[in-house]
Each structure stands twice: as structure tokens, then as C-alpha cells.
Design a protein around this motif. Structure first.
Motif, PDB file in Angstrom:
ATOM      1  N   ARG A  60       0.828  -1.206   0.000  1.00 58.29           N
ATOM      2  CA  ARG A  60       0.000   0.000   0.000  1.00 58.29           C
ATOM      3  C   ARG A  60       0.861   1.253   0.000  1.00 58.29           C
ATOM      4  O   ARG A  60       1.937   1.272   0.607  1.00 58.29           O
ATOM      5  N   ILE A  61       0.361   2.271  -0.686  1.00 63.51           N
ATOM      6  CA  ILE A  61       0.997   3.590  -0.677  1.00 63.51           C
ATOM      7  C   ILE A  61       0.287   4.450   0.367  1.00 63.51           C
ATOM      8  O   ILE A  61      -0.945   4.508   0.412  1.00 63.51           O
ATOM      9  N   PHE A  62       1.105   5.114   1.215  1.00 65.97           N
ATOM     10  CA  PHE A  62       0.569   6.010   2.244  1.00 65.97           C
ATOM     11  C   PHE A  62       1.142   7.408   2.074  1.00 65.97           C
ATOM     12  O   PHE A  62       2.293   7.571   1.646  1.00 65.97           O
ATOM     13  N   ASP A  63       0.338   8.399   2.395  1.00 61.90           N
ATOM     14  CA  ASP A  63       0.835   9.777   2.519  1.00 61.90           C
ATOM     15  C   ASP A  63       1.488   9.880   3.889  1.00 61.90           C
ATOM     16  O   ASP A  63       0.804   9.828   4.923  1.00 61.90           O
ATOM     17  N   PHE A  64       2.830   9.971   3.895  1.00 59.68           N
ATOM     18  CA  PHE A  64       3.573   9.924   5.164  1.00 59.68           C
ATOM     19  C   PHE A  64       3.238  11.109   6.080  1.00 59.68           C
ATOM     20  O   PHE A  64       3.433  11.036   7.297  1.00 59.68           O
ATOM     21  N   GLU A  67      -0.536  10.041   7.139  1.00 60.40           N
ATOM     22  CA  GLU A  67      -0.697   8.609   7.422  1.00 60.40           C
ATOM     23  C   GLU A  67      -1.960   8.032   6.781  1.00 60.40           C
ATOM     24  O   GLU A  67      -2.498   7.021   7.225  1.00 60.40           O
ATOM     25  N   SER A  68      -2.453   8.682   5.720  1.00 59.35           N
ATOM     26  CA  SER A  68      -3.666   8.205   5.051  1.00 59.35           C
ATOM     27  C   SER A  68      -3.306   7.250   3.915  1.00 59.35           C
ATOM     28  O   SER A  68      -2.320   7.441   3.197  1.00 59.35           O
ATOM     29  N   PHE A  69      -4.118   6.211   3.768  1.00 54.94           N
ATOM     30  CA  PHE A  69      -3.953   5.232   2.700  1.00 54.94           C
ATOM     31  C   PHE A  69      -4.344   5.861   1.365  1.00 54.94           C
ATOM     32  O   PHE A  69      -5.393   6.485   1.246  1.00 54.94           O
ATOM     33  N   VAL A  70      -3.502   5.680   0.342  1.00 58.06           N
ATOM     34  CA  VAL A  70      -3.740   6.303  -0.959  1.00 58.06           C
ATOM     35  C   VAL A  70      -4.163   5.272  -2.009  1.00 58.06           C
ATOM     36  O   VAL A  70      -5.152   5.457  -2.708  1.00 58.06           O
ATOM     37  N   ASP A  71      -3.411   4.170  -2.112  1.00 62.18           N
ATOM     38  CA  ASP A  71      -3.718   3.197  -3.154  1.00 62.18           C
ATOM     39  C   ASP A  71      -2.952   1.903  -2.894  1.00 62.18           C
ATOM     40  O   ASP A  71      -1.897   1.900  -2.251  1.00 62.18           O
ATOM     41  N   GLU A  72      -3.490   0.821  -3.400  1.00 62.75           N
ATOM     42  CA  GLU A  72      -2.755  -0.436  -3.433  1.00 62.75           C
ATOM     43  C   GLU A  72      -1.891  -0.427  -4.695  1.00 62.75           C
ATOM     44  O   GLU A  72      -2.332   0.024  -5.752  1.00 62.75           O
ATOM     45  N   THR A 101      -2.598   8.741  -9.427  1.00 62.09           N
ATOM     46  CA  THR A 101      -1.230   8.690  -9.944  1.00 62.09           C
ATOM     47  C   THR A 101      -0.498  10.003  -9.662  1.00 62.09           C
ATOM     48  O   THR A 101       0.659  10.007  -9.200  1.00 62.09           O
ATOM     49  N   LYS A 102      -1.169  11.117  -9.929  1.00 61.79           N
ATOM     50  CA  LYS A 102      -0.545  12.419  -9.663  1.00 61.79           C
ATOM     51  C   LYS A 102      -0.354  12.642  -8.162  1.00 61.79           C
ATOM     52  O   LYS A 102       0.645  13.245  -7.743  1.00 61.79           O
ATOM     53  N   TYR A 103      -1.285  12.139  -7.370  1.00 59.10           N
ATOM     54  CA  TYR A 103      -1.176  12.295  -5.915  1.00 59.10           C
ATOM     55  C   TYR A 103       0.042  11.538  -5.384  1.00 59.10           C
ATOM     56  O   TYR A 103       0.806  12.041  -4.566  1.00 59.10           O
ATOM     57  N   ILE A 104       0.255  10.322  -5.884  1.00 60.32           N
ATOM     58  CA  ILE A 104       1.431   9.539  -5.458  1.00 60.32           C
ATOM     59  C   ILE A 104       2.717  10.237  -5.887  1.00 60.32           C
ATOM     60  O   ILE A 104       3.692  10.281  -5.134  1.00 60.32           O
TER      61      ILE A 104
END
Length: 467
Positions: A60-64, A67-72, A101-104
Motif C-alpha cells: 500500500r501507498i501512504f501519505d507519510f 498517514e492516510s492510505f492512498v492506493d494499493e 497517480t498524480k497524488y502519489i
């Protein structure tokens, strides 16, 4: 030594095309890759402290920051120097939405990376000696390829076949240079056949260089698409042929002569060959100024075409002065006899003899009906054979692909011709040596052994950001 010792930035970019898809690709390169990855990616079954190079992980990708989950996503880490750029790299494969994608990408940027410039990944690969300049250009040509032929030539360039040809030419230059240096250092010695060997090597090298220079025109022809003009007198069915080839009504069709006043251009594939088809105004004498301008444009298109389909009405085989000029100037002119469906008695041998003997066409006529489609496969085969013949200039599908390569080969050939003439004239051998060394330098510039930052900037700016 790498040019990038002072470039410590970690770069990142979206490498997949814009828009929605099944997955996206985000890549990064630089010393901080593992540190950034540990900040934002959490694999399901493994601790990132023990992550292995070249293994695919699901997590999973998280916004460090929140700490919110963004995407698998799937992720792979590639340890330098065994990566595309020669540096530590990672690639993340999230779902292919535009926003996520842009958020990651923004999360990676907030983690300490910066957005890559156009072509910066490939530029780093070149500067870190992972690829040559020729191979970097080949990668760009593969991305831009629009036909099987251009793809094969670019792939052969990437495989190193072009470099081998250039290295062979360079070896011949070095042989000639060694001969000249021997004559300079040992003037009293008698070297058997050295003069004849020098001139033979010079001729062989010039022939190889010219072969590569000529391959560029062939490559460009394949890139832009083989241009075919449909020409002929008014009302012979030129526009109907275009529509039938395209399988749609692109051009206006009418029984009134002179309906087409301007040329119509369309692209299509003939088997696996990109082709540009151009329908033109009917060729005839006219007092109408607008139609006359259209005919002038038609003639200009004919002169610039790679091949011409000259269309006749099977019931009205007439010749004019423009046809005579076309046959004098153009080699690839295919006579197309249209409207077979209107012919009551099909005595086609008489028609064929008239076209070949009286009109002096060098290609055999093709008999078709634009209305029924009869004969179209034969017409396509005739065109395909002409295209294949035009491609035969690239031997073994190895050739140059950029104007930079062509100009440097011309430069090297110029130095070689100067060296050969000076050698034959008995000029000071030191001058011959200088020209040969300059010729070798031009060959080295093609591969990228000798280059400058300005050349690199121009080349790599043609790449997309994620490449």
C-alpha cells in the motif's frame, strides 16, 4: 568517471501515458530512492528494511504526512549500478487513475525527490556509461516508430549493430593513421604496398560511410510514410479510388469533371507500411483560374511523391503533355485503368499494349473498378512491391536514424577525402595525419565518446519526462 558526481538529486516522474488505464508507472532514480520508498510504501508480507533488488512487492501507498492510505500498488526496487540509469531506482505500479497517480507523484516529491526533466533518466544512463549516445537515440526512435521497418532499424541500433559498423570504419581509419605515422617516424624504411593499402582502405571506408549516409533518407522515408499521389485527367475516378482505399467517403465524388480543386491527404497502412495517399485535381487544360491553381498544386504534389498512381478511364485512353512530363521525371508511376465495370467487351490486352508501347510506361498496368473493388488487391500489391524496392537501400536493416549522425558522417567523410587527396598529391604526411584524426573524432562523436553538454541537452529534451 561519471558526469553526475555533483548531481545528487533524486528524480521522479510518471512514465506511463496520460489518461486512465489499468495501471500507471511512476519511476524514480537517485541515492534517496530506498529512503523515499520506506516513507511511502508498506509491503503486505515483508519489512522494507530487508527489501531485495529486482523483486516485485505488493503493498500500500501512504501519505507519510497524514498517514492516510492512498492506493494499493506493486513496487520494485533496483539497486545501482545494475539499473537503467546506473543509480538506485524504484518503480511503483498503482491503479491507472489520473488523480491517484498524480497524488502519489506529489507524495514522492514531498519526500525529497524533484521532478525529472525531459529525457533525464536516459541522460543519466548515458552519463553513467550504461548506454552510448547512439543507443540513447535508438531508444527515442523506438518510442517514435510508426512502422515495422523503422522499429527494426531502431532496435538494431539499440542492439549495437550500428556501433559495430562505425567501429569497423574507425578501425580502417586507425590502420591508415598507423601507416602514415610509420612513414613519418621511419622515412628511410621501405614498406611494401603501404601506399596501395592506404588508398584501398580509404576507398573502402568512404564506401561504408556513404552507405550509412544513404540509409538515413530511407529511414526518413519510412518515418514519414511512403507518399502516393493519385493523378490523372478529370472524371477518371481518382476520388473514388481514394474512398475505396480508405473504406470511407473522404472525397466528394461527382460525374462533373473538375470537382476536386485541391488535394486531399490521408494516412493508412498498406500491409505493415505507413502510406500517405494524396488525391489531386484532374490534369487538363482549363480557363478556370481556380481549377488552374488546383492543377498547379497537383503537379507539385506529383513531383514530390514517392510513387504515382496515374488513373485512366478504360473507355477513354488519352494522353496529354503533363503525363509525358510525369513519365520523364518519375520512375515509380503505376498506370491504373479504372471503370472495368463499364467495359462491355473486355479486350484488355489491346489496352495494355497501348499503355506500355504508346504511352511508354515502365510498370505494367493494373485494371480495377473503384465501384466494385475488382483489381484493388493487384493495385495494392504493385504499390507494396515499389515500397519494398525503395527500402532495399538499408542493408541488413542497419542504418543511421538522426540528422546528427548523418552530419557527423558527412564531416568524417570530408576529412577522409581530404586525407586521401593529400596522400596522393604527396603533401606533408603530418597534414594527412591531422585530417585522419579529425575524421576519427567525428566518428567518436556519433557514439558519444566525445561530446558536449549543449548536444546532450538538445537530444534528451526530445524525450518524454518519464524516460
Amino acid at each position: 568517471m561519471s558526469f553526475l558526481k555533483n548531481e545528487i538529486d533524486t528524480i521522479c516522474a510518471i512514465s506511463s501515458p496520460s489518461g486512465e488505464g489499468a495501471i500507471s508507472i511512476i519511476r524514480a532514480s537517485g541515492a534517496d530512492c530506498l529512503h523515499i520508498l520506506k516513507k511511502i510504501f508498506r509491503p503486505y508480507r515483508k519489512d522494507l528494511s530487508d527489501i531485495k533488488s529486482r523483486f516485485l512487492y505488493i503493498g500500500r501507498i501512504f501519505d507519510f504526512q497524514t498517514e492516510s492510505f492512498v492506493d494499493e500498488a506493486a513496487c520494485v526496487f533496483i539497486k545501482g549500478p545494475n539499473s537503467y540509469t546506473g543509480e538506485d531506482m524504484f518503480e511503483i505500479y498503482p491503479h491507472g487513475g489520473v488523480f491517484n497517480t498524480k497524488y502519489i507523484l506529489e507524495i514522492i516529491l514531498k519526500s525529497g525527490a524533484r521532478l525529472a526533466y525531459n529525457g533525464e533518466f536516459t541522460k543519466r544512463a548515458y552519463l553513467n556509461n550504461k548506454i552510448s549516445l547512439v543507443k540513447a537515440e535508438a531508444i527515442l526512435e523506438i518510442i517514435k516508430a510508426n512502422s515495422l521497418k523503422t522499429l527494426v532499424i531502431a532496435n538494431n541500433e539499440l542492439s549495437g549493430l550500428l556501433e559495430k559498423k562505425i567501429e569497423k570504419i574507425k578501425e580502417d581509419y586507425l590502420y591508415m593513421l598507423a601507416s602514415v605515422e610509420a612513414l613519418i617516424d621511419f622515412p628511410e624504411e621501405e614498406f611494401e604496398n603501404i601506399n596501395a593499402d592506404f588508398l584501398k582502405k580509404a576507398e573502402e571506408s568512404a564506401e561504408l560511410i556513404l552507405e550509412l549516409i544513404e540509409s538515413y533518407e530511407n529511414y526518413e522515408l519510412n518515418k514519414r510514410g511512403f507518399s502516393i499521389v493519385i493523378a490523372g485527367q478529370p472524371n477518371v475516378g481518382k476520388s473514388s479510388i481514394l474512398n475505396k482505399l480508405l473504406d470511407k467517403n473522404r472525397a466528394i465524388v461527382s460525374d462533373i469533371p473538375g470537382t476536386t480543386r485541391d488535394y486531399i491527404e490521408e494516412n493508412l497502412f498498406l500491409s505493415n507500411k505507413p502510406v500517405k495517399i494524396i488525391d489531386t485535381a484532374g490534369l487538363r487544360e482549363t480557363e478556370n483560374e481556380i481549377e488552374y491553381e488546383g492543377i498547379k498544386v497537383s503537379y507539385s504534389q506529383i513531383k514530390n511523391a514517392d510513387a504515382v498512381l496515374y488513373v485512366f478511364d478504360v473507355n477513354d485512353l488519352t494522353e496529354n503533355e503533363i503525363l509525358k512530363e510525369i513519365l520523364e521525371e518519375k520512375e515509380n508511376v503505376v498506370p491504373v485503368v479504372n471503370k472495368l465495370d463499364t467495359l462491355v467487351v473486355k479486350n484488355l490486352k489491346t489496352v495494355e499494349n497501348k499503355i506500355i508501347k504508346e504511352f511508354k510506361f515502365t510498370n505494367n498496368p493494373v485494371f480495377i473498378s473503384a465501384k466494385t473493388g475488382e483489381g484493388f488487391e493487384s493495385m495494392k500489391t504493385a504499390l507494396y512491391d515499389i515500397i519494398i524496392k525503395s527500402e532495399s537501400g538499408v542493408k541488413d536493416d542497419v542504418g543511421i536514424t538522426t540528422i546528427r549522425q548523418k552530419n557527423l558522417l558527412l564531416k568524417s567523410l570530408n576529412f577522409l577525402e581530404r586525407a586521401k587527396e593529400k596522400f596522393k598529391e604527396g603533401s606533408p604526411l603530418e597534414l594527412v595525419s591531422i585530417d585522419l584524426r579529425d575524421g576519427i573524432k567525428s566518428l567518436d562523436e556519433i557514439i558519444g565518446s566525445v561530446t558536449n553538454e549543449d548536444v546532450l541537452d538538445v537530444l534528451f529534451k526530445e524525450f518524454c519526462i518519464g524516460k
